[in-house]
Design an enzyme around this catalytic site. Sequence first.
Site, mmCIF file in Angstrom:
data_model
loop_
_atom_site.group_PDB
_atom_site.id
_atom_site.type_symbol
_atom_site.label_atom_id
_atom_site.label_comp_id
_atom_site.label_asym_id
_atom_site.label_seq_id
_atom_site.Cartn_x
_atom_site.Cartn_y
_atom_site.Cartn_z
ATOM 1 N N GLU A 1 -10.339 0.127 -14.709
ATOM 2 C CA GLU A 1 -8.939 -0.185 -14.194
ATOM 3 C C GLU A 1 -8.169 1.335 -13.937
ATOM 4 O O GLU A 1 -7.541 1.462 -13.149
ATOM 5 C CB GLU A 1 -8.264 -1.213 -15.034
ATOM 6 C CG GLU A 1 -8.931 -2.682 -14.344
ATOM 7 C CD GLU A 1 -10.122 -3.015 -15.473
ATOM 8 O OE1 GLU A 1 -10.345 -2.147 -16.376
ATOM 9 O OE2 GLU A 1 -10.054 -4.235 -15.378
ATOM 10 N N ALA B 1 -12.243 -7.695 -10.743
ATOM 11 C CA ALA B 1 -11.324 -8.335 -9.680
ATOM 12 C C ALA B 1 -11.500 -7.970 -8.287
ATOM 13 O O ALA B 1 -12.094 -6.745 -7.979
ATOM 14 C CB ALA B 1 -9.871 -8.103 -10.184
ATOM 15 N N GLU C 1 -14.204 -8.353 -18.725
ATOM 16 C CA GLU C 1 -13.113 -9.414 -19.311
ATOM 17 C C GLU C 1 -13.745 -10.874 -19.258
ATOM 18 O O GLU C 1 -13.420 -11.617 -20.026
ATOM 19 C CB GLU C 1 -11.750 -9.190 -18.462
ATOM 20 C CG GLU C 1 -11.092 -7.896 -18.701
ATOM 21 C CD GLU C 1 -9.974 -7.607 -17.863
ATOM 22 O OE1 GLU C 1 -10.066 -7.684 -16.560
ATOM 23 O OE2 GLU C 1 -8.880 -7.363 -18.347
ATOM 24 N N GLY D 1 -12.303 -6.755 -14.248
ATOM 25 C CA GLY D 1 -12.416 -8.316 -14.710
ATOM 26 C C GLY D 1 -13.777 -8.808 -14.974
ATOM 27 O O GLY D 1 -13.812 -10.090 -15.457
#
Length: 697
Positions: free
Chosen positions: A125, A63, A105, A102
């Site tokens: 993370e 992200a 993911e 992310g």
Amino acid sequence: MSDLVRYALDGSVAVLTVDNPPVNALGIGVRTGLKESIERAIADPEVDAIALICAGRTFFAGADIAEFGKPPASPTLREVHEMMESCSKPIVAGIHGTALGGGLETALACHYRIAAPGALLGLPEVKLGILPGAGGTQRLPRLVGVEKAIEMICTGEPIDARQALQMGVVDALAEGDLRDATIDYADYIAAEGLPLKRVRDRDRLIAEAARRPEIFSFARKHYAGARRNFLAPQHCISAIQAATEMDFEGGMRRERELFNELMASDQSTAQRHFFFAERQARKIPDVPRDTTRREIKAAAVIGAGTMGGGIAMTFANAGLPTVIVETSREALEHGMDVIRRNYERTAHKGRISERDVETRMALLTPSLDLADVAGADIVIEAVFENMELKKQVFARLDAVAKPGAILATNTSTLDIDQIAAATSRPEDVIGLHFFSPANVMRLLEVVRGEQTAKEVIATCMDLAKRISKVPVLAGVCHGFIGNRMLHAYFDQAYALLYEGCQPRDVDKAIHDFGFKMGPFAMADLAGLDVSWRVRKETGQSQPIADRLCEMGRFGQKTGAGFYRYAEGSRTPRPDREVTAIVEEEGLKRHEVRRAIGADEIVERCLLALVNEGARILEEGIALRASDIDVIYVHGYSFPVYRGGPMFWAGQIGLGRVLETIKGFHDAGHGDVWQPAPLLERLAAEGHSFQDHDQAGG
Ligand code: 3HC
Ligand code: NAI
């Protein structure tokens, strides 16, 4: 359509190429582009399958961390994943570089994954004080099982493509060009009519884990020790546990709640600050990115003692041939033996192979002749801490080193400019201050002399990355940044002993705050004799430590120092003899000994760091407060979840910090508590050190 995602057709495969340099972070532009491209591919009757790849050096690195703390913008990553997973046409992720957070993911929300052999995949993370918040805690355990998922998510360490294939995280490895391989794979899946594999539907592994809830209590206990005081690993475990207790939707909701809690925590704020601080530290305003670099192909180290040996290992670990020069055969052989033993110990633990030991040893050439540094592009001097000796060594280096070679000193206190003046090429001289043990500690203070050339600085900053160090630029002063501040910290630690504490009281408070060890356990580890010798040479005294040294108590190496150590043990045990000395010496300074609480211990020791840090910043010895934070976390085990001393001060509020410091001054704890002018100014303006950094210092 967003220009961050290119859409092209290759036969019946829609190829989505994300191009958002430098690391393809999944910011709002990329998410919008993905959503629009997938909608287009679904609507296009010509398209049978979708290939998702990234341009540049990497697949999505996660992200966009810069968006954290802002209100979420739609489409969110979860919305994009939902759309991908429920897409009626197969989506194949083609992974190269690093698929992180992310990014991984997103790959897990695809139906199939193919990776380039060199790719790394992970959910880091936890290192930012958060947890994978886009389904990672729900999908990964479904693929690899709960235990492996806990390990990957709680450590944040990536796996390589081959491990990923073995564990089932990817379905295939790409041979040749990744783009072509991904398109071929997508084509094949569509042509064969292979099922749309949705990770969310796989329940076998989590159902198995649900029957063994002890996995979670065991993991909680393990990470409570391995990651002491960190919130995020515990929350990661709770989120993974939810995957075994609820359906996918329920698990996703629980993951979101836990993610939000962490995101709002002081720990995550601090760890995210630290992520950017580390990257900021590599930037030096007057040494631009395009500064010419010198080529470093071979190194030399002068001195095969504690530091020289570790530094030479660091170079060999990075594959650089290195000459090690000593004055006597004995010292040289001893130094080489220590290096070999260190490598063998590492091989014994399985961290490197026996072959690695030999390859690395073969890169090291022992020598008794300084002229052998002639082939080196960089020379690092690590002889005794003595100015006359260092000047002699540099004068000789000037005569034998090749033109353009970087001449570095590992001095911890001496004036680099004086050392440089012993040569005819002060522009090539720089301080490279490694920390002990040099082959382990990641911090490297890069000390800029008055005449150090910009290209020498730029080369050393790059070299640091090559040898896996975290470089921070410092100016010349006694102790540079880290040790100058440490001096202030130790002064307070000793003052507390004289006033009423015992070493264990101080160490416990500092350890509970989050440091690996307190000042006295650290002194015992480093050895008390070095500073004792310096005090004797400079006519200073520190009665408690002096008395311990006079008794031959030099710390761990003699089995006794501020503590006592059982044979072969590193565990400090309080010692009555020391208690008595501390009391006696204390009563010589103060009429009564007073009880001092943990809060005061922490404030005395750590606000001393902050006040000195502010002076260092104001003098321009450090470029930024965040650089000081990087130094303290990497060099002195300041807990990263508090962001570093300067960030921590900001979290308390500089107004309060200033008041406390003034209070210590008024209480007669000495002139060191004269508030730093910069601290006074920032507190009066209502600003933090971070604001000061952002304003450009
Ligand atoms: N978001 C925003 N910026 C990022 C970023 C990210 N995820 N990752 C890296 N960057 C920026 C860096 O700040 C740096 O910017 P700068 O040049 O302006 O200083 C630039 O990209 C290059 O980064 P590095 O200097 O670190 O480049 P390297 O080549 O050394 O390393 C990397 C590349 C391994 C990808 C490394 O950058 C990295 O580890 N990035 C962070 C990965 C990460 O933590 N991902 C998880 C994010 S959180 C998440 O995904 C939440 C989700 O679960 C919902
Ligand atoms: P050390 O005493 O372990 O090693 C010094 C080595 O230099 C000895 O082996 C000695 O034989 C050799 N030597 C002396 N004169 C020499 C010469 N003319 N040519 C070649 N070799 C010579 O010392 P240590 O601890 O390794 O320190 C070295 C330097 O590193 C010092 O400047 C010290 O301040 C600095 N330093 C030390 C740290 C530590 O924790 N020990 C941390 C960071 C820096």
